[in-house]
Design an enzyme around this catalytic site. Structure first.
Site, short mmCIF file in Angstrom:
data_model
loop_
_atom_site.label_atom_id
_atom_site.label_comp_id
_atom_site.label_asym_id
_atom_site.label_seq_id
_atom_site.Cartn_x
_atom_site.Cartn_y
_atom_site.Cartn_z
CG ASN A 16 78.23 -15.61 5.51
OD1 ASN A 16 78.70 -16.83 6.06
ND2 ASN A 16 78.91 -14.54 6.02
CE1 TYR B 160 76.34 -20.23 15.21
CE2 TYR B 160 76.88 -22.70 15.60
CZ TYR B 160 77.03 -21.54 14.91
OH TYR B 160 77.40 -21.62 13.54
CE LYS C 98 74.28 -20.41 12.36
NZ LYS C 98 74.35 -19.78 11.20
CB THR D 173 86.12 -17.53 10.63
OG1 THR D 173 85.38 -18.01 11.37
CG2 THR D 173 86.03 -18.11 9.28
P1 NAP Z 1 82.91 -14.56 11.54
O1 NAP Z 1 84.34 -14.49 10.92
O2 NAP Z 1 82.80 -14.23 12.76
O3 NAP Z 1 82.15 -13.29 10.62
C1 NAP Z 1 80.67 -13.06 10.75
C2 NAP Z 1 80.46 -12.05 9.80
O4 NAP Z 1 78.82 -11.63 10.32
C3 NAP Z 1 81.05 -10.76 9.72
O5 NAP Z 1 81.14 -10.24 8.22
C4 NAP Z 1 80.27 -9.71 10.71
O6 NAP Z 1 80.20 -8.51 10.17
C5 NAP Z 1 78.79 -10.33 10.29
N1 NAP Z 1 77.76 -9.97 11.64
C6 NAP Z 1 78.00 -10.39 12.48
N2 NAP Z 1 76.96 -9.73 13.37
C7 NAP Z 1 76.41 -8.93 12.90
C8 NAP Z 1 75.51 -7.56 12.83
N3 NAP Z 1 74.73 -7.67 14.03
N4 NAP Z 1 74.94 -6.92 11.87
C9 NAP Z 1 75.66 -7.48 10.52
N5 NAP Z 1 76.59 -8.12 10.32
C10 NAP Z 1 77.18 -9.15 11.39
O7 NAP Z 1 82.12 -15.75 11.35
P2 NAP Z 1 82.17 -16.96 10.02
O8 NAP Z 1 82.89 -17.99 10.69
O9 NAP Z 1 82.79 -16.42 8.68
O10 NAP Z 1 80.70 -17.55 10.03
C11 NAP Z 1 80.13 -17.28 8.72
C12 NAP Z 1 78.91 -18.09 9.06
O11 NAP Z 1 79.00 -19.41 9.02
C13 NAP Z 1 77.67 -18.19 10.32
O12 NAP Z 1 76.37 -18.18 9.96
C14 NAP Z 1 78.42 -19.08 11.16
O13 NAP Z 1 77.15 -19.30 12.17
C15 NAP Z 1 78.47 -20.07 10.12
N6 NAP Z 1 79.47 -21.35 10.55
C16 NAP Z 1 80.78 -21.19 10.86
C17 NAP Z 1 81.67 -22.19 11.39
C18 NAP Z 1 83.03 -21.84 11.63
O14 NAP Z 1 83.77 -22.93 12.05
N7 NAP Z 1 83.63 -20.70 11.42
C19 NAP Z 1 81.11 -23.43 11.41
C20 NAP Z 1 79.69 -23.57 11.16
C21 NAP Z 1 78.88 -22.50 10.87
P3 NAP Z 1 80.39 -6.95 10.77
O15 NAP Z 1 81.09 -7.52 12.26
O16 NAP Z 1 81.24 -6.10 10.06
O17 NAP Z 1 78.99 -6.51 11.19
#
Ligand code: NAP
Length: 252
Positions: free
Chosen positions: A87, A154, A158, A191
């Site tokens: 994730n 990005y 993806k 998020t």
């Molecule tokens: P988020 O709130 O920014 O959280 C990202 C998570 O990834 C955090 O727990 C962070 O943990 C971890 N992460 C980031 N860089 C890292 C690293 N170098 N090493 C280890 N862990 C890392 O993002 P989210 O919105 O929940 O996104 C989750 C997934 O959904 C992602 O794959 C994103 O591309 C996808 N997505 C999100 C959206 C949206 O609208 N939010 C839309 C489409 C897809 P730490 O910082 O503690 O390491």
């Protein structure tokens, strides 16, 4: 006992996925750089195991060390089924492609793509060797299928996640295994990643006004809603379609 390895558990979608697995009686090994005490408390409340592994997914040697630690821990447990949810992800660098620095591209691909492939390959192998039921999911995005001005890294990472998923699924089909490899497009969620998107300038990200309006008009989904869809898909094991790119909009 069923175990789920989930990356990016410190906040956002990953935190919700970890919590909802626990509520279904699934033990969770969480991977992220930061740790939240919420998950240990949630594990105690639901009588399941939770272990956190601090790992920077931008660092291959840290990933390999974490894989070894998780496998050693799995060897100590009575595991009947293994789930992996890749994730963790980042949106940056956001800018026109010609302005992006090489190091930022390398970092992005490492986190969004390479780390997911390394974890999937390792745990698919572990499950195969131990004859465990295995379902591996990677969180993708609508951006995998739609070019977005300013998101060259990005959209590319993806899109590669989707093709990697379909390729590994094909290999499993060809060998007539029961393993299922899927991807999941979660739609837009409230998020930190969306916060970061909204902090871009119009020069870096042409669609900035549209994304600001998503927040203003309350169109971003709650992570618990989206995580619930994914956890339900995965835990309904016999219905999971190997190689499918699932989309949250088909469920909510
Ligand atoms: P988020 O709130 O920014 O959280 C990202 C998570 O990834 C955090 O727990 C962070 O943990 C971890 N992460 C980031 N860089 C890292 C690293 N170098 N090493 C280890 N862990 C890392 O993002 P989210 O919105 O929940 O996104 C989750 C997934 O959904 C992602 O794959 C994103 O591309 C996808 N997505 C999100 C959206 C949206 O609208 N939010 C839309 C489409 C897809 P730490 O910082 O503690 O390491």
């Amino acid at each position: 006992m069923k175990f789920a390895i989930v990356t990016g558990v410190s906040r956002g979608l990953g935190l919700s996925i970890a919590k909802l697995f626990m509520e279904q009686g699934v033990h969770v090994f969480g991977i992220s750089r930061n740790k939240t005490d919420q998950l240990s408390r949630h594990a105690a409340d639901n009588n399941v195991i939770f272990k956190h592994y601090s790992c920077d997914l931008a660092d291959n040697s840290a990933i390999n060390a974490t894989i070894s630690e998780v496998i050693a821990e799995l060897n100590e447990q009575e595991v009947t089924g293994l789930y992996l949810v890749n994730n963790a992800g980042v949106i940056e660098p956001v800018d026109q492609a010609m302005n992006i620095r090489a190091d930022d591209i390398i970092n992005h691909i490492q986190i969004n793509l390479t780390s997911s492939m390394l974890l999937m390959n390792a745990f698919l192998k572990k499950a195969t060797m131990d004859d465990l039921l295995f379902i591996g999911a990677t969180v993708s995005s609508g951006a995998a299928e739609r070019p977005v001005d300013g998101w060259s890294a990005y959209c590319s990472s993806k899109a590669a996640v989707n093709m990697y998923t379909k390729t590994v699924a094909l290999e499993q089909d060809e060998r007539k295994t029961e393993n299922k490899i899927i991807a999941f497009s979660p739609g837009i969620m409230d998020t930190d990643m969306q916060k970061q998107i909204r902090s871009s300038t119009k020069e870096e990200f042409a669609e900035i006004d549209k994304f600001k309006a998503y927040k203003e008009n309350d169109l971003l989904r709650k992570t618990d809603t989206v995580a619930g869809v994914l956890v339900d898909i995965i835990t309904d094991e016999s219905s999971v379609i190997n190689g499918k790119i699932y989309n949250v909009t088909d469920y909510v």
